[in-house]
Design a protein around this motif. Structure first.
Motif, mmCIF file in Angstrom:
data_model
loop_
_atom_site.group_PDB
_atom_site.id
_atom_site.type_symbol
_atom_site.label_atom_id
_atom_site.label_comp_id
_atom_site.label_asym_id
_atom_site.label_seq_id
_atom_site.Cartn_x
_atom_site.Cartn_y
_atom_site.Cartn_z
ATOM 1 N N VAL A 85 42.937 5.298 47.285
ATOM 2 C CA VAL A 85 44.089 5.022 48.152
ATOM 3 C C VAL A 85 45.096 6.161 48.061
ATOM 4 O O VAL A 85 45.674 6.586 49.066
ATOM 5 C CB VAL A 85 44.748 3.678 47.771
ATOM 6 N N GLY A 86 45.321 6.682 46.849
ATOM 7 C CA GLY A 86 46.230 7.806 46.675
ATOM 8 C C GLY A 86 45.785 9.027 47.453
ATOM 9 O O GLY A 86 46.596 9.705 48.094
ATOM 10 N N LEU A 87 44.476 9.313 47.416
ATOM 11 C CA LEU A 87 43.928 10.445 48.163
ATOM 12 C C LEU A 87 44.149 10.265 49.663
ATOM 13 O O LEU A 87 44.583 11.195 50.359
ATOM 14 C CB LEU A 87 42.432 10.591 47.870
ATOM 15 N N LEU A 120 46.429 8.440 51.155
ATOM 16 C CA LEU A 120 47.852 8.525 51.461
ATOM 17 C C LEU A 120 48.331 9.971 51.492
ATOM 18 O O LEU A 120 49.147 10.353 52.342
ATOM 19 C CB LEU A 120 48.661 7.724 50.438
ATOM 20 N N ILE A 121 47.854 10.792 50.556
ATOM 21 C CA ILE A 121 48.223 12.210 50.553
ATOM 22 C C ILE A 121 47.727 12.894 51.824
ATOM 23 O O ILE A 121 48.456 13.659 52.462
ATOM 24 C CB ILE A 121 47.651 12.925 49.310
ATOM 25 N N LEU A 122 46.476 12.612 52.211
ATOM 26 C CA LEU A 122 45.914 13.219 53.420
ATOM 27 C C LEU A 122 46.688 12.787 54.666
ATOM 28 O O LEU A 122 46.973 13.610 55.549
ATOM 29 C CB LEU A 122 44.439 12.841 53.556
ATOM 30 N N VAL A 123 47.035 11.504 54.736
ATOM 31 C CA VAL A 123 47.769 10.995 55.902
ATOM 32 C C VAL A 123 49.175 11.598 55.952
ATOM 33 O O VAL A 123 49.631 12.074 57.007
ATOM 34 C CB VAL A 123 47.842 9.456 55.864
ATOM 35 N N ALA A 124 49.880 11.562 54.804
ATOM 36 C CA ALA A 124 51.242 12.103 54.764
ATOM 37 C C ALA A 124 51.242 13.596 55.096
ATOM 38 O O ALA A 124 52.105 14.082 55.839
ATOM 39 C CB ALA A 124 51.852 11.868 53.381
ATOM 40 N N ASN A 125 50.263 14.321 54.565
ATOM 41 C CA ASN A 125 50.188 15.758 54.841
ATOM 42 C C ASN A 125 49.876 16.016 56.322
ATOM 43 O O ASN A 125 50.417 16.958 56.921
ATOM 44 C CB ASN A 125 49.106 16.397 53.967
ATOM 45 N N ALA A 126 49.013 15.185 56.908
ATOM 46 C CA ALA A 126 48.681 15.338 58.330
ATOM 47 C C ALA A 126 49.905 15.094 59.207
ATOM 48 O O ALA A 126 50.126 15.798 60.203
ATOM 49 C CB ALA A 126 47.558 14.375 58.712
ATOM 50 N N ILE A 127 50.720 14.100 58.833
ATOM 51 C CA ILE A 127 51.940 13.812 59.602
ATOM 52 C C ILE A 127 52.914 14.986 59.521
ATOM 53 O O ILE A 127 53.479 15.414 60.523
ATOM 54 C CB ILE A 127 52.604 12.515 59.082
ATOM 55 N N VAL A 128 53.097 15.508 58.300
ATOM 56 C CA VAL A 128 53.997 16.651 58.116
ATOM 57 C C VAL A 128 53.486 17.863 58.880
ATOM 58 O O VAL A 128 54.264 18.586 59.524
ATOM 59 C CB VAL A 128 54.151 16.984 56.612
ATOM 60 N N ARG A 129 52.168 18.103 58.817
ATOM 61 C CA ARG A 129 51.589 19.247 59.522
ATOM 62 C C ARG A 129 51.768 19.119 61.039
ATOM 63 O O ARG A 129 51.943 20.112 61.742
ATOM 64 C CB ARG A 129 50.104 19.365 59.173
ATOM 65 N N ILE A 154 53.874 10.225 47.037
ATOM 66 C CA ILE A 154 53.266 9.173 47.857
ATOM 67 C C ILE A 154 51.807 8.965 47.457
ATOM 68 O O ILE A 154 51.288 7.845 47.506
ATOM 69 C CB ILE A 154 53.386 9.535 49.353
ATOM 70 N N GLY A 155 51.147 10.036 47.026
ATOM 71 C CA GLY A 155 49.763 9.910 46.567
ATOM 72 C C GLY A 155 49.621 8.994 45.362
ATOM 73 O O GLY A 155 48.552 8.428 45.131
ATOM 74 N N GLY A 156 50.693 8.842 44.593
ATOM 75 C CA GLY A 156 50.649 7.962 43.422
ATOM 76 C C GLY A 156 51.334 6.634 43.645
ATOM 77 O O GLY A 156 51.736 5.968 42.679
ATOM 78 N N ILE A 157 51.473 6.227 44.914
ATOM 79 C CA ILE A 157 52.231 5.020 45.224
ATOM 80 C C ILE A 157 51.532 3.744 44.740
ATOM 81 O O ILE A 157 52.160 2.705 44.551
ATOM 82 C CB ILE A 157 52.518 4.951 46.742
ATOM 83 N N PHE A 158 50.212 3.820 44.521
ATOM 84 C CA PHE A 158 49.482 2.661 44.004
ATOM 85 C C PHE A 158 49.329 2.728 42.487
ATOM 86 O O PHE A 158 48.635 1.913 41.889
ATOM 87 C CB PHE A 158 48.112 2.548 44.677
#
Length: 311
Positions: free
Chosen positions: A289-291, A293-302, A234-238
């Motif tokens: 944007v990749g950074l 997205l990684i932070l957001v996705a990781n926060a959701i998982v956490r 997801i971090g590389g989605i852009f």
């Protein structure tokens, strides 16, 4: 921790630290030092005779003007839409297919044939997009392409594949998954191999079928790895695989509405206008944007399951 204790720890772990040095040097040279070049995203870069660094300092500061070009162009919506949707399809379809193939390979009784299948699936990962584009051309050529020969054999009319945009979303997703799925399935297969066999033995004693073993043992134990790899993807989605969107469709202008992504757009802009500042701005935008997205996705998982988060 005092200095003496720190150096004692370093000496005690010197063998491990020496093993880390090559990777650290690689990251410093190719990942961290180039970050200083991000300043070009805010300058009207012009090369002078005084050298690169003098050119950087002497170039005019233009603020966010380089970013304006990326967002105000008429193609901004198209390239953003294509980049996001293709990456979403490749990430989630690739995840399902990779896990499925890994499970199938792990369940094969003939392990020698499993190795043969695994090697065959892994091979496309090592092929360049130039070679793959010519493979695709043998199928899609207007005159002698395999698909057109099959179509005409059954009484249909030839299709000009390289001038018909409607077919290419399916072609791009199919070829992208075909190239990457073997590599990803090997990662999941390695994880399956590491699962304690006693879980399956206990399940057999309880009368669990193969399907139930996969559903209640294999997939749950693969879940942390699936989440980590998905977060990183997801971090590389852009970002897009340049070869997939440039080499595969042969840079055909008629296909731009469905094959033009941020990377190809920036490349064409750099080739046609030589605007290094705009290209750097696009790269910086993708990275930021990749950074996020990684932070957001990781926060959701956490938030959902703390143990499965990356950090």
């Amino acid at each position: 921790m005092n200095v003496a204790a720190f150096w004692k720890k370093v000496i005690r772990n010197r063998a491990l630290l020496f093993m880390v040095i090559p990777g650290t040097v690689w990251f410093l040279i190719f990942a961290y030092l180039p970050m200083f070049g991000s300043i070009l995203a805010f300058k009207d870069f012009r090369i002078s005779r005084d050298g690169f660094f003098a050119s950087v300092f002497n170039s005019k500061w233009v603020g966010f003007k380089n970013f304006e070009y990326l967002f105000t162009t008429s193609d901004a919506y198209v390239i953003t839409r294509n980049t996001i949707l293709y990456n979403l399809a490749l990430i989630f379809l690739g995840l399902v297919i990779s896990v499925g193939l890994a499970i199938i390979l792990s369940e094969l009784v003939n392990k020698r044939m499993a190795k043969v299948y695994q090697t065959g699936m892994f091979l496309p990962h090592f092929l360049s997009w130039v070679i793959i584009s010519y493979f695709a051309f043998t199928f899609l050529s207007m005159d002698k392409g395999t698909l057109n020969q099959i179509i005409t054999f059954f009484g249909g009319e030839r299709i000009s594949w390289y001038s018909e945009p409607k077919y290419w979303p399916f072609i791009i997703v199919f070829v992208g998954i075909w190239k990457s799925v073997g590599y990803n399935s090997v990662i999941y297969l390695a994880a399956i191999t590491g699962i304690d066999k006693s879980y399956y033995e206990a399940a057999v004693i309880d009368g669990a079928t193969k399907w139930k073993q996969i559903r209640y043992i294999t997939v749950p134990l693969l879940k942390p790895l699936m989440i980590i790899l998905t977060i990183l993807a997801i971090g590389g989605i852009f970002r897009s695989d340049f070869g997939l969107f440039y080499q595969l469709p042969k840079d055909a202008g008629a296909l731009y509405p469905v094959t033009n992504v941020i990377d190809t757009f920036v490349y064409r802009g750099l080739i046609n206008m030589g605007d290094i500042g705009m290209s750097t701005a696009a790269g910086l935008y993708q990275s930021l944007v990749g950074l996020v997205l990684i932070l957001v996705a990781n926060a959701i998982v956490r938030k959902i399951e703390k143990d499965h988060a990356i950090f």
